[in-house]
Design an enzyme around this catalytic site. Structure first.
Site, PDB file in Angstrom:
ATOM      1  N   PRO A 264      21.294 -19.652  -4.295  1.00 47.74           N
ATOM      2  CG  PRO A 264      20.771 -18.331  -6.137  1.00 47.74           C
ATOM      3  CD  PRO A 264      20.168 -19.290  -5.159  1.00 47.74           C
ATOM      4  CG  ASP A 440      18.226 -16.624  -2.058  1.00 50.49           C
ATOM      5  OD1 ASP A 440      18.620 -16.649  -3.243  1.00 50.49           O
ATOM      6  OD2 ASP A 440      17.313 -17.355  -1.624  1.00 50.49           O
ATOM      7  CG  HIS A 441      22.774 -12.986  -6.577  1.00 51.80           C
ATOM      8  ND1 HIS A 441      22.077 -11.860  -6.940  1.00 51.80           N
ATOM      9  CD2 HIS A 441      24.068 -12.751  -6.925  1.00 51.80           C
ATOM     10  CE1 HIS A 441      22.895 -10.988  -7.491  1.00 51.80           C
ATOM     11  NE2 HIS A 441      24.109 -11.504  -7.487  1.00 51.80           N
ATOM     12  NE  ARG A 442      16.601 -18.738  -4.420  1.00 48.58           N
ATOM     13  CZ  ARG A 442      15.954 -19.660  -3.715  1.00 48.58           C
ATOM     14  NH1 ARG A 442      15.281 -20.620  -4.335  1.00 48.58           N
ATOM     15  NH2 ARG A 442      15.963 -19.631  -2.399  1.00 48.58           N
TER      16      ARG A 442
END
Length: 470
Positions: A264, A440-442
């Site tokens: 994401p 990467d929003h993780r």
């Protein structure tokens, strides 16, 4: 004694390579480690050194042919070699490993994509001097698949019953015209059946007759006369040009799809007055102690990124889905996206965090030179931890860069432009650029991404701020 050299694994689990050019011909004497061929993987063009001192007996693939790892590539006549390793292949620094060496007469390779029954002799394409046109000038037909004697015997010819030699477009043309290639006499070199042979046999020796056999949507088939098409894979078809998806383009496409559908991604933007950085750049270029070094805005941006990563380590991490772990790197292999004649590549500078500004400038210059010459090795294209893409060289201000698979962040650097800007309470012409950070929003929260981007901006707005951050 005849020794067969199989295509080696060139690193990172690559399963195949395309023969770009041969540097030798059958009958030629070669020395150990002498360059015998250039092959293109999905990542780079690699020079293959000879594993033996001897004489070239046979070449098992034409230029333009895709060969699977472990399949025969070239045979040598080796004097005094034995099976206990007297002349075993020697690994080069840029090769991960060589394929197995086997004696001639061993069991045929199963489902090999290249036949060893018709080795290339003197018909070796000349390498194009322009890297941008090398792929087209070196394209050549792939040999027909050869099935092992114990499987698919009815479906595929054996080496002794090889089907007539022709190229994929010619076979397509023959199929469209209802021509049995078994009945056509080839007039090309070594009996190759050409397009003209098929048209002459069918009586359709005009461009109109060829066009009637199929339209542009039918794929690489009949080619209008004078259209400039070749008998290589793909080619000009009517008003379309079709090219096979392979090499760097194939790898890039797979990487971008994987990136888009696994991580994401969020992108943030920051526009910065970089006038102090550009003034520093001018001073560095004039400094005699840095004579001979090539300093560019990218040099200083790269240094700013390395400092900011040390203070914001989440941007230098990896999401290991298989192990269900977050991997935090304690080193930075700095990737630099490079547009080359072969397509987009992302070589990286190993342990860039250890380099001084001088060393970083040298490393960036070497990286750019090797990328332009298509000499980047697979090892240099693997193991990156954070990437910079310089879109400013194309006059672009900002964008939403796609993450390189496996990395937590990528920074796009826009063009430096002189424009009106508020400075010390007044409007003045200043040098301004925009930074675009995707992450990467993780792995990276909005706060962490914002702090990293702000740190890079602070350094570029006032290079002296580095002293407060190290």
């Amino acid at each position: 004694m005849i020794k067969v050299f199989n295509l080696p694994d060139l690193g990172e689990g690559l399963t195949e390579s395309e023969v770009v050019a041969w540097k030798v011909t059958p009958g030629q004497a070669v020395a150990l480690n002498e360059i015998i061929a250039e092959v293109e993987t999905a990542k780079a063009v690699v020079e293959l050194p000879s594993p033996f001192t001897g004489t070239i007996s046979a070449l098992h693939a034409d230029p333009g042919t895709v060969v699977e790892v472990g399949r025969p590539l070239v045979s040598f006549e080796v004097a005094g070699a034995d099976d206990d390793g007297a002349q075993q292949p020697r690994r080069e620094a840029n090769l991960v490993g060589y394929g197995a060496l086997v004696e001639t007469g061993g069991r045929p390779a199963r489902r090999a994509r290249v036949t060893a029954a018709s080795p290339v002799e003197s018909r070796v394409a000349t390498t194009a001097t322009d890297p941008a046109t090398a792929a087209a000038s070196l394209a050549a037909p792939a040999a027909a698949p050869v099935a092992a004697p114990d499987e698919d015997a009815a479906a595929a010819p054996t080496p002794r019953e090889e089907r007539p030699r022709s190229t994929p477009p010619v076979r397509k043309l023959a199929k469209d015209l209802g021509v049995d290639l078994e009945l056509v006499a080839g007039t090309g070199e070594r009996g190759l059946i050409t397009r003209e042979d098929v048209l002459a046999f069918s009586g359709a020796g005009t461009s109109a007759g060829a066009d009637a056999a199929g339209g542009p949507t039918d794929g690489p088939g009949p080619v209008p006369a004078g259209a400039g098409a070749t008998e290589a894979e793909g080619g000009v078809v009517g008003r379309e040009t079709r090219s096979p998806i392979k090499g760097v383009r194939k790898h890039t496409a797979a990487a971008m799809v994987a990136s888009a559908f696994t991580a994401p991604q969020v992108t943030e933007f920051l526009t910065v007055d970089v006038t102090p950085t550009m003034e520093l750049l001018t001073r560095l270029k004039a400094d005699r102690s840095f004579a001979g070094l090539r300093f560019t805005p990218l040099t200083l941006v790269s240094k700013a990124v390395l400092v900011a990563l040390a203070n914001n380590p989440t941007l230098n991490s990896h999401w290991d889905e298989a192990a269900q772990e977050i991997v935090q790197y304690h080193y930075v292999n700095l990737g630099i996206a490079a547009a080359t004649p072969r397509g987009l590549t992302v070589p990286n500078i190993k342990d860039a965090h250890r380099l001084s500004l001088r060393e970083l400038a040298v490393a960036l210059a070497e990286l750019a030179e090797k990328a332009r010459a298509a000499r980047t090795t697979p090892a240099e294209l693997s193991g990156g931890t954070f990437t910079i893409t310089n879109i400013g060289v194309f006059g672009i201000d900002a964008g939403t860069p796609m993450l390189y698979p496996g990395e937590a962040g990528i920074l796009a650097v826009g063009a430096v432009r002189r424009q009106p800007w508020e400075h010390e309470g007044e409007v003045a012409l200043r040098q301004v650029l925009t930074l675009s950070l995707s992450f990467d929003h993780r792995l990276v929260d909005g706060e962490q991404g914002s702090r990293f981007l702000a740190d890079v901006g602070r350094i570029l707005a006032d290079p002296g701020m580095v002293l407060t951050m190290i």
